[in-house]
Design a protein around this motif. Structure first.
Motif, short mmCIF file in Angstrom:
data_model
loop_
_atom_site.label_atom_id
_atom_site.label_comp_id
_atom_site.label_asym_id
_atom_site.label_seq_id
_atom_site.Cartn_x
_atom_site.Cartn_y
_atom_site.Cartn_z
N ARG A 1 0.85 -1.20 0.00
CA ARG A 1 0.00 0.00 0.00
C ARG A 1 0.88 1.24 0.00
N ARG A 2 0.59 2.14 -0.93
CA ARG A 2 1.37 3.38 -1.06
C ARG A 2 1.35 4.16 0.26
N GLU A 3 0.20 4.18 0.92
CA GLU A 3 0.05 4.92 2.18
C GLU A 3 0.98 4.35 3.26
N GLU A 4 1.09 3.04 3.33
CA GLU A 4 1.98 2.40 4.32
C GLU A 4 3.44 2.71 4.03
N LEU A 5 3.80 2.71 2.74
CA LEU A 5 5.18 3.02 2.36
C LEU A 5 5.51 4.47 2.69
N GLN A 6 4.57 5.36 2.42
CA GLN A 6 4.81 6.78 2.74
C GLN A 6 4.96 6.97 4.24
N HIS A 7 4.16 6.26 5.03
CA HIS A 7 4.27 6.35 6.48
C HIS A 7 5.66 5.87 6.94
N LEU A 8 6.14 4.79 6.34
CA LEU A 8 7.46 4.28 6.68
C LEU A 8 8.53 5.33 6.38
N LEU A 9 8.43 6.00 5.23
CA LEU A 9 9.38 7.05 4.90
C LEU A 9 9.28 8.23 5.86
N ASP A 10 8.06 8.59 6.23
CA ASP A 10 7.86 9.70 7.17
C ASP A 10 8.49 9.40 8.52
#
Length: 71
Positions: A48-57
């Motif tokens: 999920r793109r949202e989960e990946l972005q959260h990981l980066l954040d």
């Protein structure tokens, strides 16, 4: 997988998004460090793109200093 498939990235896309190798993502998915889903038809790994972005954040947040370390 109630969301639209467009909200997911393939392992190659996710690896590029995170700047890691696909094998790293496979390992992280296998050990539970990152959420991994399967395509309902072909069984490919999806992220999920949202989960990946959260990981980066989370990874880009500065570490908070702990209590003063003794010298």
């Amino acid at each position: 997988m109630a969301e639209k498939l467009g909200e997911y990235l393939t392992i190659k896309q996710a690896a590029q998004f995170l700047a890691v190798s696909p094998n790293t993502l496979r390992n992280w998915g296998r050990t539970g460090k990152i959420g991994m889903h399967r395509h309902p038809v072909n069984g490919y790994r999806l992220f999920r793109r949202e989960e990946l972005q959260h990981l980066l954040d989370v990874a880009s947040e500065p570490e908070t200093p702990n209590a003063a370390k003794p010298r």
